[in-house]
Design a protein around this motif. Structure first.
Motif, PDB file in Angstrom:
ATOM      1  N   GLU A 110       0.835  -1.206   0.000  1.00  0.00           N
ATOM      2  CA  GLU A 110       0.000   0.000   0.000  1.00  0.00           C
ATOM      3  C   GLU A 110       0.867   1.252   0.000  1.00  0.00           C
ATOM      4  N   ALA A 113       2.018   1.807  -3.471  1.00  0.00           N
ATOM      5  CA  ALA A 113       0.909   2.289  -4.300  1.00  0.00           C
ATOM      6  C   ALA A 113       0.620   3.759  -4.031  1.00  0.00           C
ATOM      7  N   ARG A 114       0.648   4.144  -2.761  1.00  0.00           N
ATOM      8  CA  ARG A 114       0.378   5.553  -2.425  1.00  0.00           C
ATOM      9  C   ARG A 114       1.465   6.464  -2.994  1.00  0.00           C
ATOM     10  N   ARG A 116       3.403   5.889  -5.636  1.00  0.00           N
ATOM     11  CA  ARG A 116       3.262   5.956  -7.098  1.00  0.00           C
ATOM     12  C   ARG A 116       2.100   6.849  -7.499  1.00  0.00           C
ATOM     13  N   ALA A 117       1.003   6.780  -6.751  1.00  0.00           N
ATOM     14  CA  ALA A 117      -0.149   7.623  -7.057  1.00  0.00           C
ATOM     15  C   ALA A 117       0.215   9.092  -6.906  1.00  0.00           C
TER      16      ALA A 117
END
Length: 234
Positions: A110, A113-114, A116-117
């Protein structure tokens, strides 16, 4: 030369630092790790990270103070990674300029992912350019600066710059809270709403707006916001 994004990790727990560093390197990022705020801040003098992961419980200072300085002075993306799970801690961190808040224990995937976002969001709007002029102001999103026609310059935090860019890329259109959440990321709820209120309030102050009758950023109660300025990019 390795041009992968640099992630700087500030956490006093060696196991957390090792877990984050190994996970991020496997995902293709460069990393730096620090257990104390003074070492972290010393490293900022020679390396400018793309993202800072900051714990709030540090042995030599309050992590919230570090977050505030990063948001105001460095322009880096700041993600809090903390064991403090109370709503008031999330709100305080976001109000002080953090871009996101992850609570411990966490899934390392997670965190990746955060990050990269967050790194994708500036690129998503890069077609418009790094400069925009509107109503006597110039916003420079490369240096996080807001300059008046008279030459007065004000610094934008990364979080404030994201909100301003959103407004400037969609002038004279209603932007709902749901659209803001989708564009800026985060977790729906009181902490996100409060953080948006604070960031918009700070933008209004920097733009010299009358808080009781703002000319540029209008609140449409129950619906969202409209930016009423005339915007020219480039």
């Amino acid at each position: 030369m390795n041009t992968a994004p640099l992630i700087s990790i500030l956490d006093d727990e060696p196991e957390i630092r090792t877990l984050l560093a190994e996970t991020l390197r496997e995902a293709g990022f460069r990393t730096q790790t620090h257990g104390r705020a003074r070492d972290f801040e010393a490293a900022l003098r020679s390396h400018r990270p793309d993202v800072c992961l900051v714990d709030l419980s540090l042995p030599d200072t309050d992590g919230l103070a570090v977050v505030h300085r990063l948001a105001l002075e460095e322009g880096a993306i700041v993600i809090i990674v903390s064991g403090r799970a109370q709503v008031q801690d999330r709100i305080a961190g976001l109000e002080l300029g953090a871009d996101d808040y992850i609570t411990k224990p966490f899934d390392p995937a997670e965190v990746v992912a955060r990050i990269r976002a967050r790194l994708r969001r500036p690129n998503a709007a890069s077609e418009t350019g790094d400069h925009a002029r509107f109503n006597g102001w110039t916003a420079n999103f490369d240096s996080y600066a807001l300059t008046s026609n008279a030459g007065e310059e004000k610094t934008l935090s990364h979080a404030e710059a994201e909100v301003l860019r959103l407004f400037l890329t969609s002038p004279k259109r209603l932007i709902s809270r749901a659209q803001m959440l989708d564009a800026l990321g985060g977790t729906a709820g009181e902490s996100f709403d409060r953080a948006m209120d604070v960031r918009i309030s700070r933008l209004r102050t920097k733009l010299g707006e009358d808080p009781k009758n703002p000319r540029l950023i209008k609140t449409i109660y129950g619906a969202g916001y409209i930016f009423l300025g005339d915007v020219v990019w480039g």
